[in-house]
Design a protein around this motif. Structure first.
Motif, mmCIF file in Angstrom:
data_model
loop_
_atom_site.group_PDB
_atom_site.id
_atom_site.type_symbol
_atom_site.label_atom_id
_atom_site.label_comp_id
_atom_site.label_asym_id
_atom_site.label_seq_id
_atom_site.Cartn_x
_atom_site.Cartn_y
_atom_site.Cartn_z
ATOM 1 N N ASP A 8 -0.448 10.280 6.950
ATOM 2 C CA ASP A 8 0.361 9.264 7.625
ATOM 3 C C ASP A 8 -0.050 7.832 7.290
ATOM 4 O O ASP A 8 0.781 6.933 7.298
ATOM 5 C CB ASP A 8 0.303 9.445 9.149
ATOM 6 C CG ASP A 8 1.100 10.645 9.615
ATOM 7 O OD1 ASP A 8 2.093 11.010 8.955
ATOM 8 O OD2 ASP A 8 0.728 11.229 10.656
ATOM 9 N N ASP A 9 -1.330 7.609 7.032
ATOM 10 C CA ASP A 9 -1.829 6.251 6.812
ATOM 11 C C ASP A 9 -1.799 5.907 5.324
ATOM 12 O O ASP A 9 -2.400 6.616 4.514
ATOM 13 C CB ASP A 9 -3.266 6.152 7.348
ATOM 14 C CG ASP A 9 -3.837 4.764 7.144
ATOM 15 O OD1 ASP A 9 -4.566 4.579 6.147
ATOM 16 O OD2 ASP A 9 -3.547 3.866 7.954
ATOM 17 N N ALA A 24 0.834 -1.209 0.000
ATOM 18 C CA ALA A 24 0.000 0.000 0.000
ATOM 19 C C ALA A 24 0.865 1.254 0.000
ATOM 20 O O ALA A 24 0.598 2.214 -0.722
ATOM 21 C CB ALA A 24 -0.936 -0.009 1.205
ATOM 22 N N SER A 25 1.899 1.255 0.789
ATOM 23 C CA SER A 25 2.768 2.426 0.885
ATOM 24 C C SER A 25 3.491 2.678 -0.437
ATOM 25 O O SER A 25 3.480 3.796 -0.966
ATOM 26 C CB SER A 25 3.776 2.225 2.020
ATOM 27 O OG SER A 25 4.630 3.326 2.126
ATOM 28 N N LEU A 47 -4.121 6.203 -0.241
ATOM 29 C CA LEU A 47 -4.677 5.600 -1.460
ATOM 30 C C LEU A 47 -6.119 6.058 -1.692
ATOM 31 O O LEU A 47 -6.510 6.326 -2.829
ATOM 32 C CB LEU A 47 -4.588 4.076 -1.381
ATOM 33 C CG LEU A 47 -3.167 3.509 -1.452
ATOM 34 C CD1 LEU A 47 -3.159 2.026 -1.113
ATOM 35 C CD2 LEU A 47 -2.542 3.743 -2.808
ATOM 36 N N ASP A 48 -6.897 6.192 -0.621
ATOM 37 C CA ASP A 48 -8.264 6.724 -0.752
ATOM 38 C C ASP A 48 -8.225 8.138 -1.330
ATOM 39 O O ASP A 48 -9.010 8.499 -2.205
ATOM 40 C CB ASP A 48 -8.973 6.766 0.606
ATOM 41 C CG ASP A 48 -9.369 5.383 1.110
ATOM 42 O OD1 ASP A 48 -9.511 4.444 0.289
ATOM 43 O OD2 ASP A 48 -9.542 5.240 2.346
ATOM 44 N N ARG A 49 -7.286 8.937 -0.849
ATOM 45 C CA ARG A 49 -7.144 10.317 -1.325
ATOM 46 C C ARG A 49 -6.774 10.326 -2.813
ATOM 47 O O ARG A 49 -7.302 11.109 -3.591
ATOM 48 C CB ARG A 49 -6.088 11.044 -0.499
ATOM 49 C CG ARG A 49 -5.934 12.518 -0.823
ATOM 50 C CD ARG A 49 -4.855 13.171 0.024
ATOM 51 N NE ARG A 49 -5.231 13.291 1.406
ATOM 52 C CZ ARG A 49 -5.796 14.384 1.934
ATOM 53 N NH1 ARG A 49 -6.063 15.421 1.163
ATOM 54 N NH2 ARG A 49 -6.075 14.445 3.207
#
Length: 192
Positions: A178-179, A153-154, A184-186
């Motif tokens: 930070d998350d 994900a990162s 990814l949602d953004r």
């Protein structure tokens, strides 16, 4: 909470993301001094987006978030200017700044926590496919890329933020997240 650390800042009209490369031409005395000091100490410096001001002349106002830059390569161009190849590392949050006598902005920074190497969630799997298509179209993959990176994900988030046609403000918003899953949602929202 770890103690703050002092880091020289190089404000630019761009956002350096973790893992991303950046070419930089250095000509101002203050930044040549900064690069020389980093070479002696073996340390890096911070790259922050300029919120107010310019890259040369009076010290600019940097964004509160930035990325540590390490020098991968350097050369002198035909014009006599120093050309650097940088790589983004750790993220930081600037708590305070001061300007040294030579014009270099120094930041008192707190390092952002290291990211967990979480796997992509099903709702983000399309983003890995988009990233693969970008690599195919470019005819190249990032140096050192492993096939397992497309499951991270990162890693997927940082590479998409680097390669998508985003504004500096959008990249800064991504950098501040930070998350990795929220990042990814953004990115999904920005692509919609």
């Amino acid at each position: 909470m770890p103690a703050s650390e002092t880091l020289p800042l190089f404000p630019l009209h761009t956002v350096l993301l973790p893992g991303a490369g950046l070419g930089l031409r250095v000509f101002e005395r203050r930044y040549l001094d900064l690069i020389r000091e980093c070479g002696r100490s073996g340390g890096g410096f911070g790259v922050c987006l300029i919120l107010e001001g310019e890259e040369s002349g009076r010290p600019a106002t940097p964004a509160a978030y930035g990325t540590e830059a390490t020098i991968e390569d350097f050369a002198t161009g035909e014009d006599g200017l120093l050309n650097l190849r940088l790589r983004g590392g750790r993220r930081f949050h600037v708590q305070r700044t001061r300007v040294r006598d030579n014009g270099v902005v120094m930041g008192e920074v707190d390092w952002c926590p290291p990211e967990q190497d979480d796997e992509l969630r099903p709702e983000h799997s399309l983003l890995a496919t988009v990233l693969e298509k970008i690599f195919e179209k470019a005819g190249a993959t990032p140096p050192g890329m492993r096939s397992s990176d497309l499951d991270s994900a990162s890693w997927v988030g940082w590479r998409l933020a680097e390669l998508l046609p985003l504004s500096d403000a959008q990249r800064l918003a991504v950098l501040q997240e930070d998350d990795p899953h929220a990042r990814l949602d953004r990115l999904l929202a920005m692509m919609a």
